[in-house]
Structures are given as C-alpha cells and as structure tokens.
Design a protein around this motif. Structure first.
Motif, PDB file in Angstrom:
ATOM      1  N   SER A 160       0.812  -1.221   0.000  1.00 58.94           N
ATOM      2  CA  SER A 160       0.000   0.000   0.000  1.00 58.94           C
ATOM      3  C   SER A 160       0.851   1.280   0.000  1.00 58.94           C
ATOM      4  O   SER A 160       0.339   2.356  -0.311  1.00 58.94           O
ATOM      5  N   TYR A 161       2.128   1.158   0.340  1.00 58.00           N
ATOM      6  CA  TYR A 161       3.015   2.324   0.380  1.00 58.00           C
ATOM      7  C   TYR A 161       4.144   2.244  -0.647  1.00 58.00           C
ATOM      8  O   TYR A 161       4.916   3.183  -0.782  1.00 58.00           O
ATOM      9  N   ARG A 162       4.258   1.137  -1.341  1.00 58.61           N
ATOM     10  CA  ARG A 162       5.425   0.866  -2.192  1.00 58.61           C
ATOM     11  C   ARG A 162       5.678   1.956  -3.231  1.00 58.61           C
ATOM     12  O   ARG A 162       6.783   2.486  -3.339  1.00 58.61           O
ATOM     13  N   ASN A 163       4.662   2.308  -4.020  1.00 62.84           N
ATOM     14  CA  ASN A 163       4.894   3.279  -5.088  1.00 62.84           C
ATOM     15  C   ASN A 163       5.263   4.657  -4.550  1.00 62.84           C
ATOM     16  O   ASN A 163       6.195   5.291  -5.052  1.00 62.84           O
ATOM     17  N   LEU A 164       4.544   5.132  -3.525  1.00 60.82           N
ATOM     18  CA  LEU A 164       4.878   6.435  -2.952  1.00 60.82           C
ATOM     19  C   LEU A 164       6.274   6.434  -2.335  1.00 60.82           C
ATOM     20  O   LEU A 164       7.027   7.390  -2.480  1.00 60.82           O
ATOM     21  N   ILE A 198       1.681  -9.430 -17.925  1.00 61.60           N
ATOM     22  CA  ILE A 198       0.585 -10.177 -17.302  1.00 61.60           C
ATOM     23  C   ILE A 198       0.157  -9.595 -15.954  1.00 61.60           C
ATOM     24  O   ILE A 198      -0.799 -10.064 -15.358  1.00 61.60           O
ATOM     25  N   GLY A 199       0.846  -8.542 -15.504  1.00 59.83           N
ATOM     26  CA  GLY A 199       0.546  -7.957 -14.198  1.00 59.83           C
ATOM     27  C   GLY A 199      -0.702  -7.091 -14.208  1.00 59.83           C
ATOM     28  O   GLY A 199      -1.158  -6.632 -15.260  1.00 59.83           O
ATOM     29  N   SER A 200      -1.231  -6.860 -13.026  1.00 53.18           N
ATOM     30  CA  SER A 200      -2.371  -5.952 -12.862  1.00 53.18           C
ATOM     31  C   SER A 200      -1.904  -4.523 -13.140  1.00 53.18           C
ATOM     32  O   SER A 200      -0.695  -4.252 -13.235  1.00 53.18           O
ATOM     33  N   CYS A 201      -2.839  -3.605 -13.214  1.00 53.67           N
ATOM     34  CA  CYS A 201      -2.491  -2.191 -13.419  1.00 53.67           C
ATOM     35  C   CYS A 201      -1.558  -1.692 -12.312  1.00 53.67           C
ATOM     36  O   CYS A 201      -0.593  -0.981 -12.574  1.00 53.67           O
ATOM     37  N   GLU A 202      -1.852  -2.085 -11.073  1.00 50.74           N
ATOM     38  CA  GLU A 202      -1.008  -1.675  -9.948  1.00 50.74           C
ATOM     39  C   GLU A 202       0.398  -2.275 -10.060  1.00 50.74           C
ATOM     40  O   GLU A 202       1.393  -1.604  -9.812  1.00 50.74           O
ATOM     41  N   GLY A 219      12.881  -3.325 -20.934  1.00 50.52           N
ATOM     42  CA  GLY A 219      11.994  -4.048 -21.833  1.00 50.52           C
ATOM     43  C   GLY A 219      10.527  -3.722 -21.666  1.00 50.52           C
ATOM     44  O   GLY A 219       9.697  -4.256 -22.385  1.00 50.52           O
ATOM     45  N   LEU A 220      10.182  -2.838 -20.746  1.00 51.60           N
ATOM     46  CA  LEU A 220       8.778  -2.484 -20.536  1.00 51.60           C
ATOM     47  C   LEU A 220       8.264  -1.679 -21.727  1.00 51.60           C
ATOM     48  O   LEU A 220       8.915  -0.756 -22.174  1.00 51.60           O
ATOM     49  N   SER A 221       7.099  -2.043 -22.210  1.00 53.53           N
ATOM     50  CA  SER A 221       6.583  -1.415 -23.423  1.00 53.53           C
ATOM     51  C   SER A 221       5.797  -0.147 -23.179  1.00 53.53           C
ATOM     52  O   SER A 221       5.607   0.644 -24.084  1.00 53.53           O
ATOM     53  N   SER A 222       5.337   0.087 -21.973  1.00 55.02           N
ATOM     54  CA  SER A 222       4.522   1.267 -21.695  1.00 55.02           C
ATOM     55  C   SER A 222       5.400   2.447 -21.322  1.00 55.02           C
ATOM     56  O   SER A 222       6.439   2.273 -20.694  1.00 55.02           O
ATOM     57  N   PRO A 223       4.992   3.667 -21.690  1.00 60.04           N
ATOM     58  CA  PRO A 223       5.789   4.834 -21.280  1.00 60.04           C
ATOM     59  C   PRO A 223       5.779   4.998 -19.763  1.00 60.04           C
ATOM     60  O   PRO A 223       4.843   4.549 -19.098  1.00 60.04           O
ATOM     61  N   VAL A 224       6.809   5.649 -19.241  1.00 64.79           N
ATOM     62  CA  VAL A 224       6.912   5.844 -17.799  1.00 64.79           C
ATOM     63  C   VAL A 224       5.780   6.736 -17.321  1.00 64.79           C
ATOM     64  O   VAL A 224       5.556   7.809 -17.826  1.00 64.79           O
ATOM     65  N   SER A 225       5.052   6.240 -16.368  1.00 63.23           N
ATOM     66  CA  SER A 225       3.989   6.996 -15.713  1.00 63.23           C
ATOM     67  C   SER A 225       4.028   6.615 -14.252  1.00 63.23           C
ATOM     68  O   SER A 225       4.030   5.441 -13.918  1.00 63.23           O
ATOM     69  N   LEU A 226       4.089   7.589 -13.394  1.00 60.37           N
ATOM     70  CA  LEU A 226       4.225   7.301 -11.971  1.00 60.37           C
ATOM     71  C   LEU A 226       2.870   7.198 -11.286  1.00 60.37           C
ATOM     72  O   LEU A 226       2.770   7.314 -10.080  1.00 60.37           O
ATOM     73  N   ALA A 227       1.840   6.944 -12.054  1.00 59.75           N
ATOM     74  CA  ALA A 227       0.493   6.840 -11.480  1.00 59.75           C
ATOM     75  C   ALA A 227       0.364   5.658 -10.562  1.00 59.75           C
ATOM     76  O   ALA A 227       0.976   4.673 -10.667  1.00 59.75           O
TER      77      ALA A 227
END
Length: 191
Positions: free
Chosen positions: A73-77, A125-129, A183-191
């Motif tokens: 619950s705190y990892r991204n922040l 294959i991961g969730s959005c989070e 190798g991540l295909s999505s642009p960087v977004s810190l959402a």
C-alpha cells in the motif's frame, strides 16, 4: 518564481525544517492510519529538493522510507520518494549514504522480484497496480544509474542494446537492473 525568491524561501524553510522533519518521522514511525502515512509520503515526495540534505542523509529518514517499501500500500509512494532523493544533486559528500540506500533497495527488490524474473513478461501479465510498480522500479533504477554512470549514457544505451540480443550485463546490479526494466513497453507513468 525567480531564483532569488526560491533561494530566500529555501533558506527560510531550512531554519524551520526541524519541526517538519520531526513530525514526518513521528507520523511514519508511530501512526497506524494508512491515509496519514500516505499523505506524509506524498508530501515527502513533493519536496525533497527543498529539504536540507542533512535531514535526508543524516537522519533515519531513508531507513524509515526503506522500511515502508515492502508494504504494497506504500510501495509506489515510497519508491517515488527514494527516486526524488536519488535525483538530488548533493556532490560527493553523501555518496556513501546514497550507495547504501540503493544496496538496501536492491536487496528488498530481489526478495520481491527474483533476478531470474522475465520483467517484460511479468509486466505484461501484471495488474495495473503491478505494472505501475514495475514502471516506478525502472524509473528509480534509471535515476540511480545516472548517479553511478553520469558521463556514460553511451554505456547505458549499449547495455540495453546488448540485452536485447540476450547478452548478460551486470555491474553491481545497476546495469543489469536497468536492462531488465528497459523491456517495458509502456511509457513511464508514476500513477
């Protein structure tokens, strides 16, 4: 805002920051309220360039932040806070603390994502989070790699290129980690 006004505001904050610092550390160490902890982390994330460096590197702040990193619950922040700290310009004075922070982070990360993990596949294959966490991990590793290799953008580009052909790249985990997250295909977004 003009540079002189920013400098004046920073000097004013420096003289009054001890109470803010004590409050943040108290909340992070004593509170059980998730939203209060998240608000404190969000505040720390927004203002590291305004915090006097001694309060970051000469206090238990980094260790406290690293203690929150394993908690989903705190990892991204928490990682966003650490990324902002890694991006600070502090000269050579705090290099040892900076390297220590990265070393602890990598050990924690390896407990969550083993070295043999196929990062692009796990991301896909991961969730959005989980995808957001991978992007934030990658951003932190890339910011830290610029600390380690400030004049070697070519080396980083070469390492990423070599990895695309399956070559193993490792230099204390920094380049290897950067390659894994490249190798991540999505642009960087810190959402």
């Amino acid at each position: 805002m003009t540079q002189s006004k920013i400098k004046e505001l920073k000097q004013s904050l420096n003289s009054e920051f001890q109470l803010i610092h004590e409050l943040c550390l108290y909340v992070l160490s004593a509170s059980q309220r998730t939203e209060l902890i998240r608000a404190t982390l969000f505040t720390l994330h927004a203002f590291p360039s305004w915090i006097p460096l001694g309060y970051i590197f000469e206090s238990p702040l980094l260790e406290t932040l690293l203690n929150f990193f394993p908690m989903p619950s705190y990892r991204n922040l928490t990682l966003q806070c650490l990324t902002e700290v890694a991006a600070l310009n502090f000269g050579d004075f705090y290099n040892a603390q900076h390297v220590k922070m990265y070393t602890i982070f990598m050990k924690l990360l390896q407990t969550m994502i083993p070295l043999n993990t196929n990062i692009p596949e796990a991301y896909a294959i991961g969730s959005c989070e989980e995808q957001a966490q991978f992007r934030v991990f990658g951003f932190y590793v890339s910011v830290y790699s610029l600390f380690v290799y400030p004049s070697c953008v070519y080396c980083l580009q070469h390492a990423i290129y070599a990895a695309s052909f399956g070559n193993f790249v490792s230099d204390s985990g920094v380049l290897y980690s950067l390659v894994l997250f490249s190798g991540l295909s999505s642009p960087v977004s810190l959402a």
